[in-house]
Structures are given as C-alpha cells and as structure tokens.
Write a protein that holds these residues in place. Sequence first.
Motif, PDB file in Angstrom:
ATOM      1  N   UNK A   9     -32.586 -82.737 -43.705  1.00 55.24           N
ATOM      2  CA  UNK A   9     -31.614 -83.642 -44.323  1.00 55.24           C
ATOM      3  C   UNK A   9     -30.320 -83.672 -43.513  1.00 55.24           C
ATOM      4  N   UNK A  10     -29.773 -82.505 -43.195  1.00 54.59           N
ATOM      5  CA  UNK A  10     -28.507 -82.435 -42.468  1.00 54.59           C
ATOM      6  C   UNK A  10     -28.621 -83.119 -41.107  1.00 54.59           C
ATOM      7  N   UNK A  11     -29.724 -82.886 -40.434  1.00 58.45           N
ATOM      8  CA  UNK A  11     -29.936 -83.520 -39.125  1.00 58.45           C
ATOM      9  C   UNK A  11     -29.996 -85.035 -39.269  1.00 58.45           C
ATOM     10  N   UNK A  12     -30.788 -85.533 -40.202  1.00 56.53           N
ATOM     11  CA  UNK A  12     -30.951 -86.980 -40.377  1.00 56.53           C
ATOM     12  C   UNK A  12     -29.696 -87.640 -40.932  1.00 56.53           C
ATOM     13  N   UNK A  13     -28.881 -86.890 -41.660  1.00 56.33           N
ATOM     14  CA  UNK A  13     -27.646 -87.436 -42.223  1.00 56.33           C
ATOM     15  C   UNK A  13     -26.482 -87.367 -41.233  1.00 56.33           C
ATOM     16  N   UNK A  14     -26.718 -86.760 -40.063  1.00 52.69           N
ATOM     17  CA  UNK A  14     -25.698 -86.758 -39.027  1.00 52.69           C
ATOM     18  C   UNK A  14     -24.840 -85.515 -38.941  1.00 52.69           C
ATOM     19  N   UNK A  15     -25.248 -84.421 -39.565  1.00 52.65           N
ATOM     20  CA  UNK A  15     -24.454 -83.190 -39.535  1.00 52.65           C
ATOM     21  C   UNK A  15     -24.939 -82.190 -38.501  1.00 52.65           C
ATOM     22  N   UNK A  16     -25.956 -82.539 -37.760  1.00 53.51           N
ATOM     23  CA  UNK A  16     -26.435 -81.654 -36.704  1.00 53.51           C
ATOM     24  C   UNK A  16     -27.330 -80.548 -37.229  1.00 53.51           C
ATOM     25  N   UNK A  17     -27.308 -79.438 -36.532  1.00 50.99           N
ATOM     26  CA  UNK A  17     -28.207 -78.314 -36.776  1.00 50.99           C
ATOM     27  C   UNK A  17     -27.660 -77.395 -37.877  1.00 50.99           C
ATOM     28  N   UNK A  18     -28.065 -77.645 -39.097  1.00 52.07           N
ATOM     29  CA  UNK A  18     -27.599 -76.829 -40.225  1.00 52.07           C
ATOM     30  C   UNK A  18     -28.080 -75.390 -40.103  1.00 52.07           C
ATOM     31  N   UNK A  19     -29.230 -75.164 -39.511  1.00 52.33           N
ATOM     32  CA  UNK A  19     -29.720 -73.784 -39.366  1.00 52.33           C
ATOM     33  C   UNK A  19     -28.738 -72.954 -38.542  1.00 52.33           C
ATOM     34  N   UNK A  20     -28.088 -73.566 -37.568  1.00 54.90           N
ATOM     35  CA  UNK A  20     -27.077 -72.873 -36.764  1.00 54.90           C
ATOM     36  C   UNK A  20     -25.850 -72.544 -37.614  1.00 54.90           C
ATOM     37  N   UNK A  21     -25.445 -73.476 -38.457  1.00 54.31           N
ATOM     38  CA  UNK A  21     -24.299 -73.245 -39.349  1.00 54.31           C
ATOM     39  C   UNK A  21     -24.620 -72.121 -40.332  1.00 54.31           C
ATOM     40  N   UNK A  22     -25.825 -72.115 -40.886  1.00 54.23           N
ATOM     41  CA  UNK A  22     -26.251 -71.052 -41.804  1.00 54.23           C
ATOM     42  C   UNK A  22     -26.190 -69.711 -41.087  1.00 54.23           C
ATOM     43  N   UNK A  23     -26.685 -69.659 -39.861  1.00 54.13           N
ATOM     44  CA  UNK A  23     -26.662 -68.432 -39.055  1.00 54.13           C
ATOM     45  C   UNK A  23     -25.224 -67.970 -38.816  1.00 54.13           C
ATOM     46  N   UNK A  24     -24.345 -68.888 -38.449  1.00 50.72           N
ATOM     47  CA  UNK A  24     -22.938 -68.547 -38.221  1.00 50.72           C
ATOM     48  C   UNK A  24     -22.282 -68.024 -39.500  1.00 50.72           C
ATOM     49  N   UNK A  25     -22.602 -68.637 -40.640  1.00 53.60           N
ATOM     50  CA  UNK A  25     -22.052 -68.158 -41.909  1.00 53.60           C
ATOM     51  C   UNK A  25     -22.474 -66.716 -42.173  1.00 53.60           C
ATOM     52  N   UNK A  26     -23.734 -66.419 -41.901  1.00 50.73           N
ATOM     53  CA  UNK A  26     -24.215 -65.044 -42.102  1.00 50.73           C
ATOM     54  C   UNK A  26     -23.507 -64.072 -41.161  1.00 50.73           C
ATOM     55  N   UNK A  27     -23.265 -64.485 -39.920  1.00 50.54           N
ATOM     56  CA  UNK A  27     -22.541 -63.628 -38.978  1.00 50.54           C
ATOM     57  C   UNK A  27     -21.117 -63.356 -39.447  1.00 50.54           C
ATOM     58  N   UNK A  28     -20.447 -64.401 -39.952  1.00 51.22           N
ATOM     59  CA  UNK A  28     -19.090 -64.218 -40.483  1.00 51.22           C
ATOM     60  C   UNK A  28     -19.087 -63.214 -41.632  1.00 51.22           C
ATOM     61  N   UNK A  29     -20.076 -63.330 -42.500  1.00 53.16           N
ATOM     62  CA  UNK A  29     -20.174 -62.399 -43.640  1.00 53.16           C
ATOM     63  C   UNK A  29     -20.419 -60.976 -43.151  1.00 53.16           C
ATOM     64  N   UNK A  30     -21.332 -60.809 -42.208  1.00 52.22           N
ATOM     65  CA  UNK A  30     -21.641 -59.484 -41.684  1.00 52.22           C
ATOM     66  C   UNK A  30     -20.443 -58.861 -40.983  1.00 52.22           C
ATOM     67  N   UNK A  31     -19.643 -59.683 -40.306  1.00 49.36           N
ATOM     68  CA  UNK A  31     -18.471 -59.182 -39.575  1.00 49.36           C
ATOM     69  C   UNK A  31     -17.476 -58.541 -40.523  1.00 49.36           C
ATOM     70  N   UNK A  32     -17.463 -58.913 -41.774  1.00 51.89           N
ATOM     71  CA  UNK A  32     -16.545 -58.321 -42.742  1.00 51.89           C
ATOM     72  C   UNK A  32     -16.869 -56.843 -42.986  1.00 51.89           C
ATOM     73  N   UNK A  33     -18.112 -56.463 -42.731  1.00 53.51           N
ATOM     74  CA  UNK A  33     -18.561 -55.107 -43.022  1.00 53.51           C
ATOM     75  C   UNK A  33     -18.616 -54.204 -41.792  1.00 53.51           C
ATOM     76  N   UNK A  34     -18.283 -54.745 -40.633  1.00 49.78           N
ATOM     77  CA  UNK A  34     -18.285 -53.953 -39.413  1.00 49.78           C
ATOM     78  C   UNK A  34     -16.941 -53.258 -39.306  1.00 49.78           C
ATOM     79  N   UNK A  35     -16.940 -51.918 -39.167  1.00 48.66           N
ATOM     80  CA  UNK A  35     -15.673 -51.195 -39.076  1.00 48.66           C
ATOM     81  C   UNK A  35     -14.902 -51.574 -37.798  1.00 48.66           C
ATOM     82  N   UNK A  36     -13.627 -51.757 -37.931  1.00 46.55           N
ATOM     83  CA  UNK A  36     -12.753 -52.090 -36.796  1.00 46.55           C
ATOM     84  C   UNK A  36     -12.211 -50.785 -36.224  1.00 46.55           C
ATOM     85  N   UNK A  37     -12.074 -50.738 -34.903  1.00 42.98           N
ATOM     86  CA  UNK A  37     -11.538 -49.530 -34.252  1.00 42.98           C
ATOM     87  C   UNK A  37     -10.099 -49.715 -33.892  1.00 42.98           C
TER      88      UNK A  37
END
Length: 181
Positions: free
Chosen positions: A153-181
């Motif tokens: 749907x996202x591809x055909x509606x002109x929003x590009x690769x939604x699977x990439x956006x989903x992946x990026x969202x998961x990375x952003x969420x995971x980054x919240x739990x990575x300890x900073x040095x």
Amino acid sequence: MPNKYEIATQRLIQQIQNLNLPAEFHARYDMVQTVRDFRRAFSDPMVRDGILLPKYEQARMAQERYSAGFCGIASYTWNHLFRMPNGDEIWRLKQYRNSENTGYNHVWLENVYDGEILDLTYDQFGDVGVFPYDKLGGKFVDSNFEFRRAYTFAERAGFGDLSQIVFENMLHKLAQYVPRR
C-alpha cells in the motif's frame, strides 16, 4: 454536492489540522497531504489490486465504500510514518475483533498522549456517522511486525519503502536502551 467519501475525507483533514501533538514531534510527511494521499489511494483500482480480497470488491466499489478493507493497513502505515524522533509511537493500534458475530472487525489509532481516536477509515461501513468505539472497546496491539500488504500500500500510494521506515523505527527504539559511555 460532495459525496459521503469526500465528506469523510474533509472531516479527517479537519481533525488532523486540529491535533494537539508534542512540541518535539516533527512530521516526516505533511499529515494533511497524507490523509489526502491515503484517501485517494483507497479508491485507486491499481492500489486496491493485490492488497484487498477480491471477494468483496464489487460490492465495495458499487457502494463507494473505498476505505473498506484498509483499516489495518492504513492504521499500521500511519503508525510508522508518524512517530517521535526517538521512535516512540504517537498513535497506537487499537483493534476490535468480532467475537460475537457483531459484523465488525476493525482497527484504528489512538493517541498515546491524549487518547484521541484517529480512524482513517471510519466511513468504511457506509455511514459517515460515529463508529461505536466506546461500546466495542477493543484492545491495543503491537505494531512491530511485518505487514506486507501495508508495505505494498505505502509503495503504491507513493510513500516508498515502508519496510525500511519500520526498520528505522525499531532501531530508534532499540537505541534508547543502549547504554551511553
């Protein structure tokens, strides 16, 4: 005179224009234009083909119920397109499953901050009135899953690769739990 579908689209645009969102939220896409793009895509036979079950298509098209069948797809797509910079959800998926043969299976969005309902397909049952959210209840469902029909749907509606956006969202969420040095 505008038809029911156009009236529903205008109501959604007005709702989007009046949203109260956190100051730190910066939309990746224009939300009003996204509503227009979603609603245009719902009625596009090229978008519908291969996404929706053909069994119901003839009746939907004859009744101009273009948003029918897109509730989960549109809600999932919106959930991933519009998130906080750190990947946190602004709108959570809420789902009602037909457990007593009420005739409804439906998915919509609920704002995490104020509980406001955003239902991009509220008119899919043929009436532009209010869907009985409070009577049905529903439950929140996780949005972290692969949803190929939403990607198409996202591809055909002109929003590009939604699977990439989903992946990026998961990375952003995971980054919240990575300890900073």
